[in-house]
Design a protein around this motif. Structure first.
Motif, PDB file in Angstrom:
ATOM      1  N   ASP A  37      45.599 -30.727  59.835  1.00  0.00           N
ATOM      2  CA  ASP A  37      45.856 -31.838  59.535  1.00  0.00           C
ATOM      3  C   ASP A  37      44.899 -31.516  58.082  1.00  0.00           C
ATOM      4  N   LEU A  38      43.963 -31.248  57.890  1.00  0.00           N
ATOM      5  CA  LEU A  38      42.897 -31.454  56.579  1.00  0.00           C
ATOM      6  C   LEU A  38      44.135 -30.111  56.015  1.00  0.00           C
ATOM      7  N   PHE A  39      44.185 -28.911  56.597  1.00  0.00           N
ATOM      8  CA  PHE A  39      44.766 -27.851  55.654  1.00  0.00           C
ATOM      9  C   PHE A  39      46.501 -28.611  54.734  1.00  0.00           C
ATOM     10  N   LEU A  40      46.841 -29.851  56.013  1.00  0.00           N
ATOM     11  CA  LEU A  40      48.699 -29.734  55.813  1.00  0.00           C
ATOM     12  C   LEU A  40      48.368 -30.891  54.453  1.00  0.00           C
ATOM     13  N   ALA A  41      47.452 -31.878  54.852  1.00  0.00           N
ATOM     14  CA  ALA A  41      46.995 -32.630  54.109  1.00  0.00           C
ATOM     15  C   ALA A  41      46.720 -31.799  52.203  1.00  0.00           C
ATOM     16  N   LEU A  42      45.732 -31.099  52.545  1.00  0.00           N
ATOM     17  CA  LEU A  42      45.559 -30.884  51.194  1.00  0.00           C
ATOM     18  C   LEU A  42      46.714 -29.727  50.409  1.00  0.00           C
ATOM     19  N   GLY A  43      47.678 -29.380  51.586  1.00  0.00           N
ATOM     20  CA  GLY A  43      48.305 -28.539  50.756  1.00  0.00           C
ATOM     21  C   GLY A  43      49.676 -30.057  49.706  1.00  0.00           C
ATOM     22  N   TYR A  44      49.146 -30.923  50.692  1.00  0.00           N
ATOM     23  CA  TYR A  44      50.228 -31.716  50.171  1.00  0.00           C
ATOM     24  C   TYR A  44      49.862 -32.254  48.659  1.00  0.00           C
ATOM     25  N   THR A  45      48.614 -33.278  48.749  1.00  0.00           N
ATOM     26  CA  THR A  45      47.933 -33.931  47.867  1.00  0.00           C
ATOM     27  C   THR A  45      47.905 -32.402  46.243  1.00  0.00           C
ATOM     28  N   HIS A  46      47.337 -31.170  47.319  1.00  0.00           N
ATOM     29  CA  HIS A  46      47.693 -30.132  46.172  1.00  0.00           C
ATOM     30  C   HIS A  46      49.083 -30.338  45.180  1.00  0.00           C
ATOM     31  N   ALA A  47      50.441 -30.460  45.738  1.00  0.00           N
ATOM     32  CA  ALA A  47      51.715 -30.914  45.572  1.00  0.00           C
ATOM     33  C   ALA A  47      52.166 -31.687  45.078  1.00  0.00           C
ATOM     34  N   GLN A  48      51.536 -32.862  45.193  1.00  0.00           N
ATOM     35  CA  GLN A  48      51.691 -33.900  45.202  1.00  0.00           C
ATOM     36  C   GLN A  48      51.327 -34.565  43.775  1.00  0.00           C
ATOM     37  N   GLU A  49      49.597 -32.963  43.461  1.00  0.00           N
ATOM     38  CA  GLU A  49      49.329 -33.785  42.042  1.00  0.00           C
ATOM     39  C   GLU A  49      49.862 -32.481  40.946  1.00  0.00           C
ATOM     40  N   ARG A  50      49.785 -31.476  41.808  1.00  0.00           N
ATOM     41  CA  ARG A  50      50.109 -30.182  40.796  1.00  0.00           C
ATOM     42  C   ARG A  50      51.347 -29.333  40.428  1.00  0.00           C
ATOM     43  N   LEU A  51      51.702 -29.885  41.482  1.00  0.00           N
ATOM     44  CA  LEU A  51      53.756 -28.909  41.934  1.00  0.00           C
ATOM     45  C   LEU A  51      53.881 -28.328  40.908  1.00  0.00           C
ATOM     46  N   TRP A  52      53.673 -28.785  39.671  1.00  0.00           N
ATOM     47  CA  TRP A  52      54.653 -28.222  38.371  1.00  0.00           C
ATOM     48  C   TRP A  52      53.451 -26.927  37.948  1.00  0.00           C
ATOM     49  N   GLN A  53      52.499 -27.219  38.210  1.00  0.00           N
ATOM     50  CA  GLN A  53      51.371 -26.129  37.767  1.00  0.00           C
ATOM     51  C   GLN A  53      50.930 -25.060  38.893  1.00  0.00           C
ATOM     52  N   LEU A  54      51.227 -25.078  40.568  1.00  0.00           N
ATOM     53  CA  LEU A  54      52.074 -25.039  41.450  1.00  0.00           C
ATOM     54  C   LEU A  54      53.047 -23.375  41.562  1.00  0.00           C
ATOM     55  N   GLU A  55      54.475 -24.260  40.852  1.00  0.00           N
ATOM     56  CA  GLU A  55      55.610 -23.477  40.648  1.00  0.00           C
ATOM     57  C   GLU A  55      55.509 -22.561  39.405  1.00  0.00           C
ATOM     58  N   PHE A  56      54.593 -22.853  38.122  1.00  0.00           N
ATOM     59  CA  PHE A  56      54.684 -22.372  37.354  1.00  0.00           C
ATOM     60  C   PHE A  56      53.618 -20.673  37.429  1.00  0.00           C
ATOM     61  N   ASN A  57      52.003 -21.120  38.187  1.00  0.00           N
ATOM     62  CA  ASN A  57      51.491 -19.861  38.971  1.00  0.00           C
ATOM     63  C   ASN A  57      52.006 -19.344  39.380  1.00  0.00           C
ATOM     64  N   ARG A  58      52.909 -20.023  40.548  1.00  0.00           N
ATOM     65  CA  ARG A  58      53.866 -18.869  41.463  1.00  0.00           C
ATOM     66  C   ARG A  58      54.515 -18.454  40.791  1.00  0.00           C
ATOM     67  N   ARG A  59      55.089 -18.376  39.515  1.00  0.00           N
ATOM     68  CA  ARG A  59      56.421 -18.026  38.730  1.00  0.00           C
ATOM     69  C   ARG A  59      55.556 -17.312  37.985  1.00  0.00           C
ATOM     70  N   LEU A  60      54.746 -17.123  37.597  1.00  0.00           N
ATOM     71  CA  LEU A  60      54.308 -16.653  36.773  1.00  0.00           C
ATOM     72  C   LEU A  60      53.776 -15.222  36.886  1.00  0.00           C
ATOM     73  N   ALA A  61      52.955 -15.587  38.472  1.00  0.00           N
ATOM     74  CA  ALA A  61      52.422 -14.231  39.615  1.00  0.00           C
ATOM     75  C   ALA A  61      53.270 -13.160  39.689  1.00  0.00           C
ATOM     76  N   CYS A  62      54.786 -13.494  40.347  1.00  0.00           N
ATOM     77  CA  CYS A  62      55.766 -12.959  40.524  1.00  0.00           C
ATOM     78  C   CYS A  62      56.657 -12.304  39.862  1.00  0.00           C
ATOM     79  N   GLY A  63      56.393 -12.651  38.186  1.00  0.00           N
ATOM     80  CA  GLY A  63      57.344 -11.934  36.767  1.00  0.00           C
ATOM     81  C   GLY A  63      58.678 -12.643  37.199  1.00  0.00           C
ATOM     82  N   THR A  64      58.267 -14.022  37.661  1.00  0.00           N
ATOM     83  CA  THR A  64      59.923 -14.890  37.115  1.00  0.00           C
ATOM     84  C   THR A  64      59.714 -16.496  36.412  1.00  0.00           C
TER      85      THR A  64
END
Length: 176
Positions: A37-64
Motif C-alpha cells: 500500500d505504501l509503494f502504491l501510494a508513493l507511485g500515485y503521489t510521484h505521478a500526481q506531482e511529477r508525471l511530466w518528469q517521469l515521462e520525460f525521463n522515461r523517454r530520455l532513457a529509452c531514446g524516444t
C-alpha cells in the motif's frame, strides 16, 4: 491540473487506508499499513506531482524524446539507444518478474500500479505539459522504472573524470 493535496482520493488497489500528509514545505509523508500500500501510494503521489518528469525521463532513457519534441532531440535519442539503458532495464525487469513472490518485486509492481492509477485518473484532466503537447502518457511498466534508475545512475556518474583528476592532483600536490 495541479496535484490535489487535500481531501480524500479513492485509489483502486489499496488494501487499507493510506494517509498522505504534506508538511509546511509541501513534502508528502505517506503512512500505510503494508509495504504494498505504501509503494502504491508513493507511485500515485510521484505521478500526481511529477508525471511530466517521469515521462520525460522515461523517454530520455529509452531514446524516444523525438516522438514528442521532434528532430531537436534526435542525436540524444540515437545516443541513448546506443547506450542501451532500455535494453538493460528490460533485462532487469524480466529478472524481477521471474521472482514474483520477492518483496522487492511486489513493492516495485505496487509503485508501477500507483503511477498507472494516476495516469488513468487524470485522463480527462491531464497535467499542463501533456495538455499543451496534446500527448497522453502510455502505461507505466516495471522496465520504465528500471530505465529511469539507470538514467539517474548515468547522470550521477558524469563527474567521474573530475573526481579522478582531483584525486590525482591531491596525490601529487597534497591536500593543502
Amino acid at each position: 491540473a495541479l496535484a490535489r493535496t487535500e481531501g480524500t482520493i479513492a485509489v483502486s488497489g489499496l488494501k487499507e487506508e493510506v494517509r498522505v500528509f504534506r508538511d509546511k514545505w509541501g513534502v508528502p509523508h505517506i503512512y500505510a499499513s503494508s509495504p504494498e500500500d505504501l509503494f502504491l501510494a508513493l507511485g500515485y503521489t510521484h505521478a500526481q506531482e511529477r508525471l511530466w518528469q517521469l515521462e520525460f525521463n522515461r523517454r530520455l532513457a529509452c531514446g524516444t524524446l523525438s516522438e514528442i519534441v521532434g528532430e531537436t532531440t534526435l542525436d540524444i535519442d540515437v545516443f541513448m539507444r546506443t547506450a542501451g539503458l532500455r535494453r538493460s532495464a528490460e533485462g532487469a525487469a524480466k529478472l524481477m518478474e521471474e521472482d514474483a513472490d520477492g518483496p522487492t518485486q511486489r513493492m516495485m509492481m505496487a509503485y508501477v500500479r500507483g503511477i498507472n492509477r494516476f495516469i488513468e485518473a487524470s485522463a480527462d484532466n491531464p497535467p499542463l505539459e501533456f495538455a499543451v503537447l496534446g500527448w497522453r502518457p502510455s502505461e507505466w511498466k516495471l522496465a520504465d522504472t528500471a530505465a529511469c534508475g539507470r538514467l539517474l545512475a548515468c547522470e550521477l556518474s558524469y563527474n567521474r573524470c573530475t573526481d579522478i583528476l582531483s584525486c590525482a592532483l591531491v596525490e601529487r600536490l597534497g591536500e593543502t
